[in-house]
Scaffold this motif. Structure first.
Motif, PDB file in Angstrom:
ATOM      1  N   LEU A  31      -3.465  11.300  20.480  1.00 30.76           N
ATOM      2  CA  LEU A  31      -2.658  11.165  19.261  1.00 30.76           C
ATOM      3  C   LEU A  31      -1.195  11.519  19.519  1.00 30.76           C
ATOM      4  N   ASN A  32      -0.950  12.498  20.392  1.00 33.17           N
ATOM      5  CA  ASN A  32       0.432  12.836  20.738  1.00 33.17           C
ATOM      6  C   ASN A  32       1.104  11.707  21.513  1.00 33.17           C
ATOM      7  N   ALA A  33       0.355  11.002  22.324  1.00 28.42           N
ATOM      8  CA  ALA A  33       0.916   9.841  23.028  1.00 28.42           C
ATOM      9  C   ALA A  33       1.311   8.751  22.027  1.00 28.42           C
ATOM     10  N   VAL A  34       0.485   8.554  21.020  1.00 30.07           N
ATOM     11  CA  VAL A  34       0.815   7.575  19.980  1.00 30.07           C
ATOM     12  C   VAL A  34       2.053   8.012  19.221  1.00 30.07           C
ATOM     13  N   ASN A  35       2.154   9.307  18.912  1.00 29.39           N
ATOM     14  CA  ASN A  35       3.334   9.818  18.212  1.00 29.39           C
ATOM     15  C   ASN A  35       4.603   9.615  19.035  1.00 29.39           C
ATOM     16  N   LEU A  36       4.505   9.854  20.325  1.00 30.97           N
ATOM     17  CA  LEU A  36       5.660   9.651  21.201  1.00 30.97           C
ATOM     18  C   LEU A  36       6.098   8.191  21.191  1.00 30.97           C
TER      19      LEU A  36
ATOM     20  N   SER B 217      16.341   1.510   9.987  1.00 31.97           N
ATOM     21  CA  SER B 217      17.071   2.282   8.969  1.00 31.97           C
ATOM     22  C   SER B 217      16.129   3.083   8.076  1.00 31.97           C
ATOM     23  N   LEU B 218      14.899   2.653   7.965  1.00 35.51           N
ATOM     24  CA  LEU B 218      13.930   3.388   7.146  1.00 35.51           C
ATOM     25  C   LEU B 218      13.208   4.481   7.934  1.00 35.51           C
ATOM     26  N   HIS B 219      13.353   4.491   9.229  1.00 33.85           N
ATOM     27  CA  HIS B 219      12.674   5.451  10.116  1.00 33.85           C
ATOM     28  C   HIS B 219      11.165   5.438   9.880  1.00 33.85           C
ATOM     29  N   ALA B 220      10.615   4.261   9.896  1.00 34.68           N
ATOM     30  CA  ALA B 220       9.180   4.097   9.644  1.00 34.68           C
ATOM     31  C   ALA B 220       8.350   4.735  10.751  1.00 34.68           C
ATOM     32  N   GLY B 221       8.825   4.703  11.982  1.00 39.44           N
ATOM     33  CA  GLY B 221       8.091   5.311  13.083  1.00 39.44           C
ATOM     34  C   GLY B 221       7.967   6.809  12.918  1.00 39.44           C
TER      35      GLY B 221
ATOM     36  N   LEU C  56       5.479   7.495  10.073  1.00 38.90           N
ATOM     37  CA  LEU C  56       4.105   7.322  10.554  1.00 38.90           C
ATOM     38  C   LEU C  56       3.691   8.462  11.473  1.00 38.90           C
ATOM     39  N   THR C  57       4.655   9.010  12.221  1.00 41.45           N
ATOM     40  CA  THR C  57       4.363  10.149  13.076  1.00 41.45           C
ATOM     41  C   THR C  57       3.968  11.365  12.242  1.00 41.45           C
ATOM     42  N   LEU C  58       4.680  11.614  11.151  1.00 47.98           N
ATOM     43  CA  LEU C  58       4.303  12.719  10.268  1.00 47.98           C
ATOM     44  C   LEU C  58       2.912  12.506   9.670  1.00 47.98           C
ATOM     45  N   PHE C  59       2.611  11.275   9.304  1.00 45.57           N
ATOM     46  CA  PHE C  59       1.282  10.961   8.782  1.00 45.57           C
ATOM     47  C   PHE C  59       0.212  11.186   9.844  1.00 45.57           C
ATOM     48  N   THR C  60       0.493  10.803  11.073  1.00 48.31           N
ATOM     49  CA  THR C  60      -0.461  11.005  12.166  1.00 48.31           C
ATOM     50  C   THR C  60      -0.672  12.484  12.453  1.00 48.31           C
ATOM     51  N   ILE C  61       0.387  13.277  12.363  1.00 50.26           N
ATOM     52  CA  ILE C  61       0.263  14.724  12.578  1.00 50.26           C
ATOM     53  C   ILE C  61      -0.619  15.340  11.497  1.00 50.26           C
TER      54      ILE C  61
END
Length: 136
Positions: free
Chosen positions: A38-43, A55-59, A62-67
């Motif tokens: 999961l940390n690899a996906v977050n990276l 501009s929306l910082h969607a990545g 999604l990282t916060l949601f994954t955490i």
């Protein structure tokens, strides 16, 4: 920023996590390996968010949601592992295959005590016999 550096690091992290999931027998180490994946996906999510200049910082969102999902998963996973360890005395994943209910081993619904405290060796007592024993 070059995208190759975080992508290679994420691939290495994911491969180490995948090896841990496939090769480990301890349930806690399997959960730790899932966290590595999961940390690899977050990276990757953050790296691609920066690279695409979203501009929306969607990545990052999604990282916060994954955490949050990973925190819930590790909490529930550790609770299950602790319950299994208390019941079985081991946290080996291979030994968990034996937890299935088999007929005749005392764990199925047919093997449970019947009404009024009857067991397989003792027939169920009627209300009249219970009252007679209580008055005697």
């Amino acid at each position: 920023m070059h995208l190759a550096y975080p992508a290679v690091l994420a691939v290495l992290l994911f491969c180490v996590g995948l090896y841990g999931v496939l090769a480990r027998r301890n349930a806690i180490l399997v959960l730790m390996s899932v966290e590595l994946m999961l940390n690899a996906v977050n990276l990757n999510l953050v790296a691609f968010d920066v690279w695409l200049r979203d501009s929306l910082h969607a990545g990052q969102a999604l990282t916060l949601f994954t955490i949050a999902i990973a925190a819930a998963e590790i909490g529930i996973g550790l609770a299950i592992v602790l319950a299994v360890y208390r019941n079985r005395g081991t946290s080996a994943v291979d030994d968990l295959r034996d937890t299935a209910e088999r007929p005749g081993d005392g764990t199925g619904p047919d093997d449970m005590p019947g009404p009024a405290g009857a067991t397989a060796d003792e027939p169920a007592r009627t209300d009249a016999s219970q009252k007679a024993e209580a008055t005697a």
